[in-house]
Design a protein around this motif. Structure first.
Motif, PDB file in Angstrom:
ATOM      1  N   SER A  81      39.419 109.485  14.153  1.00 14.23           N
ATOM      2  CA  SER A  81      38.758 108.374  14.862  1.00 14.23           C
ATOM      3  C   SER A  81      37.497 107.866  14.203  1.00 14.23           C
ATOM      4  O   SER A  81      37.078 106.896  14.234  1.00 14.23           O
ATOM      5  CB  SER A  81      38.627 108.474  16.252  1.00 14.23           C
ATOM      6  OG  SER A  81      39.725 108.960  17.087  1.00 14.23           O
ATOM      7  N   ARG A 129      45.201 108.078  20.601  1.00 11.87           N
ATOM      8  CA  ARG A 129      44.537 108.478  19.513  1.00 11.87           C
ATOM      9  C   ARG A 129      45.341 109.467  18.591  1.00 11.87           C
ATOM     10  O   ARG A 129      45.180 109.547  17.384  1.00 11.87           O
ATOM     11  CB  ARG A 129      43.405 109.688  19.978  1.00 11.87           C
ATOM     12  CG  ARG A 129      42.329 109.012  20.458  1.00 11.87           C
ATOM     13  CD  ARG A 129      41.138 110.035  21.180  1.00 11.87           C
ATOM     14  NE  ARG A 129      41.554 111.152  21.997  1.00 11.87           N
ATOM     15  CZ  ARG A 129      41.546 111.050  23.404  1.00 11.87           C
ATOM     16  NH1 ARG A 129      41.287 110.069  23.910  1.00 11.87           N
ATOM     17  NH2 ARG A 129      41.812 112.037  24.043  1.00 11.87           N
ATOM     18  N   ASP A 132      47.118 106.821  16.415  1.00 13.39           N
ATOM     19  CA  ASP A 132      46.109 106.347  15.242  1.00 13.39           C
ATOM     20  C   ASP A 132      46.274 107.508  14.300  1.00 13.39           C
ATOM     21  O   ASP A 132      46.129 107.075  13.055  1.00 13.39           O
ATOM     22  CB  ASP A 132      44.615 106.357  15.860  1.00 13.39           C
ATOM     23  CG  ASP A 132      44.610 105.069  16.779  1.00 13.39           C
ATOM     24  OD1 ASP A 132      45.577 103.936  16.735  1.00 13.39           O
ATOM     25  OD2 ASP A 132      43.464 105.067  17.380  1.00 13.39           O
TER      26      ASP A 132
END
Length: 263
Positions: A81, A129, A132
């Motif tokens: 991230s 997450r 991602d």
């Protein structure tokens, strides 16, 4: 394929008010004979004083690339991230060149909410997450193939985590190394799941190196018993953690001696 047994040390960059303490720990660890050095990718301590001293991951890895001569090294693990995937690929390629081809790119989806909140990253959910991360991994690979100069070697990708529905499929598709926090029993379960995902992709699961944390709490006999048991299951990279300010490497020495006896 069979991987040689290796010993890693995670030098947690927390509670060290002077970087010189970390520099000294890196030197001592390499001299001791450890195979891999790791740090981690956080902005605040994970245990102990939450306001304690802490240093950043990737600038430190650049210093390790210059300081060390033999060991492989990398983040255990970097948080997907915190950096654009293309930028992360370029950073990894650059550190790989500085070291002469010794970087391991460890990566995970992230979890420590304070990092996100205080540094302005959207925290999302565990699922978002991981999604991602799934989107980032092909971008990292694609950018690596376009960088000039190319990495010194094909940088090994380590994925950390053991989630059965999202993480292990990513390991099967992308990872050279799988790192997990397991008991012998949970490792068997997760390894079987990973083998199933590999089978679905036509990949031999034995091409993925297995890595695990080994906890040391002052009991040499129990520590070495776990090392014997988990390596018998196929784990070849065992990593013990230590933090500042002292960076005690006694457990690392115990494991290096154990490794050398087995070799």
């Amino acid at each position: 394929m069979a991987f040689p047994v290796r010993i890693g040390v995670q030098l947690q960059p927390q509670h060290s008010p002077d970087y010189a303490l970390l520099r000294d720990a890196v030197l001592r660890a390499e001299d001791l004979g450890v195979d891999v050095l790791f740090n981690w990718d956080h902005f605040f301590p994970l245990h102990g004083d939450p306001e304690g001293a802490h240093f950043e991951c990737w600038t430190m890895l650049g210093a390790w690339a210059e300081q060390t001569e033999r060991v492989e090294f990398g983040p255990l693990v970097t948080c997907n991230s915190y950096r654009n995937p293309e930028l992360l690929a370029d950073m990894a390629r650059t550190v790989d060149h500085i070291s002469g081809g010794r970087l391991i790119l460890g990566i995970g989806s992230g979890w420590f909410q304070r990092d996100y909140d205080e540094y302005g990253y959207p925290f999302g959910t565990k699922g978002s997450r991981l999604d991602d991360l799934a989107a980032a991994l092909p971008r990292i690979t694609a950018r690596m193939s376009r960088l000039n100069p190319a990495p010194v070697r094909r940088i090994p990708l380590m994925i950390g985590g053991g989630g059965p529905r999202k993480t292990l499929p990513l390991v099967a598709e992308h990872a050279d190394v799988w790192h997990s926090f397991v008991t012998v029993e949970t490792y068997r379960e997760k390894s079987a799941l990973l083998a199933g995902y590999c089978d679905g992709l036509g990949r031999d699961p034995e091409t993925i190196e297995r890595s695990a944390e080994i906890k040391y709490r002052g009991d040499d006999e129990a520590t070495l018993a776990f090392a014997d048991e988990i390596t018998a299951e196929g784990v070849s990279l065992l990593t013990v953690a230590t933090d500042g300010p002292g960076y005690d490497l006694s457990a690392a020495k115990l494991l290096c001696d154990w490794r050398d006896r087995h070799r």
